[in-house]
Enzyme design. Sequence first.
Site, PDB file in Angstrom:
ATOM      1  N   SER A  53     -10.077 -11.546 -14.610  1.00  0.00           N
ATOM      2  CA  SER A  53      -8.888 -12.697 -14.084  1.00  0.00           C
ATOM      3  C   SER A  53      -9.137 -13.849 -14.019  1.00  0.00           C
ATOM      4  O   SER A  53     -10.401 -14.350 -13.492  1.00  0.00           O
ATOM      5  CB  SER A  53      -8.284 -12.004 -12.792  1.00  0.00           C
ATOM      6  OG  SER A  53      -7.376 -13.073 -12.370  1.00  0.00           O
ATOM      7  N   TYR A 101      -8.489 -10.818  -4.150  1.00  0.00           N
ATOM      8  CA  TYR A 101      -8.505 -10.175  -5.370  1.00  0.00           C
ATOM      9  C   TYR A 101      -9.504 -11.204  -6.337  1.00  0.00           C
ATOM     10  O   TYR A 101     -10.102 -10.533  -7.173  1.00  0.00           O
ATOM     11  CB  TYR A 101      -6.977 -10.497  -6.019  1.00  0.00           C
ATOM     12  CG  TYR A 101      -6.638 -10.233  -7.379  1.00  0.00           C
ATOM     13  CD1 TYR A 101      -6.815  -8.789  -7.844  1.00  0.00           C
ATOM     14  CD2 TYR A 101      -6.724 -11.286  -8.398  1.00  0.00           C
ATOM     15  CE1 TYR A 101      -6.539  -8.791  -9.331  1.00  0.00           C
ATOM     16  CE2 TYR A 101      -6.350 -10.846  -9.573  1.00  0.00           C
ATOM     17  CZ  TYR A 101      -6.278 -10.027 -10.179  1.00  0.00           C
ATOM     18  OH  TYR A 101      -5.922  -9.648 -11.309  1.00  0.00           O
TER      19      TYR A 101
HETATM   20  P1  NAP Z   1      -0.176  -3.098 -14.050  1.00  0.00           P
HETATM   21  O1  NAP Z   1       1.082  -3.503 -15.225  1.00  0.00           O
HETATM   22  O2  NAP Z   1       0.482  -3.068 -12.985  1.00  0.00           O
HETATM   23  O3  NAP Z   1      -0.732  -1.743 -14.530  1.00  0.00           O
HETATM   24  C1  NAP Z   1      -1.769  -1.207 -13.951  1.00  0.00           C
HETATM   25  C2  NAP Z   1      -2.195   0.222 -14.493  1.00  0.00           C
HETATM   26  O4  NAP Z   1      -3.274   0.505 -13.771  1.00  0.00           O
HETATM   27  C3  NAP Z   1      -1.188   1.323 -14.676  1.00  0.00           C
HETATM   28  O5  NAP Z   1      -1.629   1.951 -15.871  1.00  0.00           O
HETATM   29  C4  NAP Z   1      -1.776   1.830 -13.367  1.00  0.00           C
HETATM   30  O6  NAP Z   1      -1.278   3.333 -13.329  1.00  0.00           O
HETATM   31  C5  NAP Z   1      -3.112   1.821 -13.122  1.00  0.00           C
HETATM   32  N1  NAP Z   1      -3.729   1.725 -11.968  1.00  0.00           N
HETATM   33  C6  NAP Z   1      -3.576   1.100 -11.039  1.00  0.00           C
HETATM   34  N2  NAP Z   1      -4.099   1.354  -9.787  1.00  0.00           N
HETATM   35  C7  NAP Z   1      -5.028   2.404 -10.345  1.00  0.00           C
HETATM   36  C8  NAP Z   1      -6.080   3.132  -9.810  1.00  0.00           C
HETATM   37  N3  NAP Z   1      -6.459   3.190  -8.548  1.00  0.00           N
HETATM   38  N4  NAP Z   1      -6.892   4.029 -10.645  1.00  0.00           N
HETATM   39  C9  NAP Z   1      -6.372   4.240 -11.841  1.00  0.00           C
HETATM   40  N5  NAP Z   1      -5.329   3.608 -12.429  1.00  0.00           N
HETATM   41  C10 NAP Z   1      -4.801   2.684 -11.583  1.00  0.00           C
HETATM   42  O7  NAP Z   1      -1.181  -4.165 -14.451  1.00  0.00           O
HETATM   43  P2  NAP Z   1      -1.620  -5.216 -15.606  1.00  0.00           P
HETATM   44  O8  NAP Z   1      -1.003  -6.443 -15.171  1.00  0.00           O
HETATM   45  O9  NAP Z   1      -1.541  -4.449 -16.776  1.00  0.00           O
HETATM   46  O10 NAP Z   1      -3.368  -5.473 -15.278  1.00  0.00           O
HETATM   47  C11 NAP Z   1      -4.309  -5.027 -15.676  1.00  0.00           C
HETATM   48  C12 NAP Z   1      -5.565  -5.666 -15.496  1.00  0.00           C
HETATM   49  O11 NAP Z   1      -5.617  -6.939 -15.765  1.00  0.00           O
HETATM   50  C13 NAP Z   1      -6.009  -5.415 -13.801  1.00  0.00           C
HETATM   51  O12 NAP Z   1      -7.392  -5.175 -13.871  1.00  0.00           O
HETATM   52  C14 NAP Z   1      -5.547  -6.808 -13.250  1.00  0.00           C
HETATM   53  O13 NAP Z   1      -6.261  -7.179 -12.185  1.00  0.00           O
HETATM   54  C15 NAP Z   1      -5.902  -7.639 -14.580  1.00  0.00           C
HETATM   55  N6  NAP Z   1      -5.043  -8.802 -14.828  1.00  0.00           N
HETATM   56  C16 NAP Z   1      -3.696  -8.838 -14.959  1.00  0.00           C
HETATM   57  C17 NAP Z   1      -3.256 -10.340 -14.940  1.00  0.00           C
HETATM   58  C18 NAP Z   1      -1.555 -10.301 -15.115  1.00  0.00           C
HETATM   59  O14 NAP Z   1      -0.978 -11.321 -14.718  1.00  0.00           O
HETATM   60  N7  NAP Z   1      -0.855  -9.052 -15.348  1.00  0.00           N
HETATM   61  C19 NAP Z   1      -3.682 -11.394 -14.619  1.00  0.00           C
HETATM   62  C20 NAP Z   1      -5.167 -11.316 -14.505  1.00  0.00           C
HETATM   63  C21 NAP Z   1      -5.766 -10.166 -14.596  1.00  0.00           C
HETATM   64  P3  NAP Z   1       0.213   3.845 -12.897  1.00  0.00           P
HETATM   65  O15 NAP Z   1       1.156   3.493 -14.000  1.00  0.00           O
HETATM   66  O16 NAP Z   1       0.066   5.337 -12.686  1.00  0.00           O
HETATM   67  O17 NAP Z   1       0.740   3.113 -11.557  1.00  0.00           O
END
Ligand code: NAP
Length: 248
Positions: A143, A157
């Site tokens: 991130s 985080y």
């Molecule tokens: P998201 O939309 O909340 O999706 C999270 C995904 O991870 C879902 O498939 C969820 O499963 C799964 N998950 C959550 N906790 C888990 C666990 N303990 N074990 C296995 N699976 C788990 O998140 P996202 O925004 O796509 O983020 C994906 C990655 O990008 C993360 O690492 C996040 O830190 C990083 N990131 C995101 C952003 C942003 O702005 N979105 C920015 C920087 C970094 P369920 O569907 O079953 O809940």
Amino acid sequence: MTKTILITGGSRGIGAATAIAAGSKGWNVVLTYLSDAKAAAQIVKKIEALGGRCCAVASDVSVEADVISVFKKCKETFGQLDGLVNNAGMLPEVARLEDFDLARWNKTFAVNTTGTFLCCRQAIHLMSPRHGGHGGSIVNVSSMAAVLGAAGEFIDYGASKGAVEALTVGLSKELGPDGIRVNGVRPGLIDTDIHKSAGDAARVERLAGGVPMGRAGTAAETAEAIVWLLSDAASYVTGTFISVSGGR
Ligand code: NAP
């Protein structure tokens, strides 16, 4: 040869977009999710409609037995592993560090950092020639918070992702001789459900204007960078990071 890619947290957001992008390339996909089986099944269906093969497995990245079992399932189903995307992650609620309790700190590190360690370890056992594999590519989803620090929002985080970045650099050196590349992608402000799950549904709208490009990014734009790092087009790229952040 058809690649097999395992994507943690592939049911929604960036992971789901990556699964679809990987499936569109004809790669086999194993995706994991925490609890939303319906969302995971929809991604499987989409990939199958594209003519690809995909299976979804409920597996908490912070639980060692779950992680071991999903890599076993990958080997049984597809016989090999060529790529791992450590994407599953969580965003804790907005707070100042002085108000964090230890449980929150530990949970953030358990999912974001320990989960990445456990999955990397199991992937090495399938990918390394020292264990009968033929190399591969690991992409850790970090991130911009690892660089910017997330002050006033979620320093835990940012720290958990900073640890993922140090792991990425170290592991890239350790695994270079095995033909396993290890890189990271740093998303900035990406429009997914993660902000709502952290109790701040309006975050993307509120902060988008402050991004140099004037908008939030999409999960599909982030997936493009991840899939490139997985692909043979990135065959001499290891130990580095791609920021997908609109200049943030
Ligand atoms: P998201 O939309 O909340 O999706 C999270 C995904 O991870 C879902 O498939 C969820 O499963 C799964 N998950 C959550 N906790 C888990 C666990 N303990 N074990 C296995 N699976 C788990 O998140 P996202 O925004 O796509 O983020 C994906 C990655 O990008 C993360 O690492 C996040 O830190 C990083 N990131 C995101 C952003 C942003 O702005 N979105 C920015 C920087 C970094 P369920 O569907 O079953 O809940």
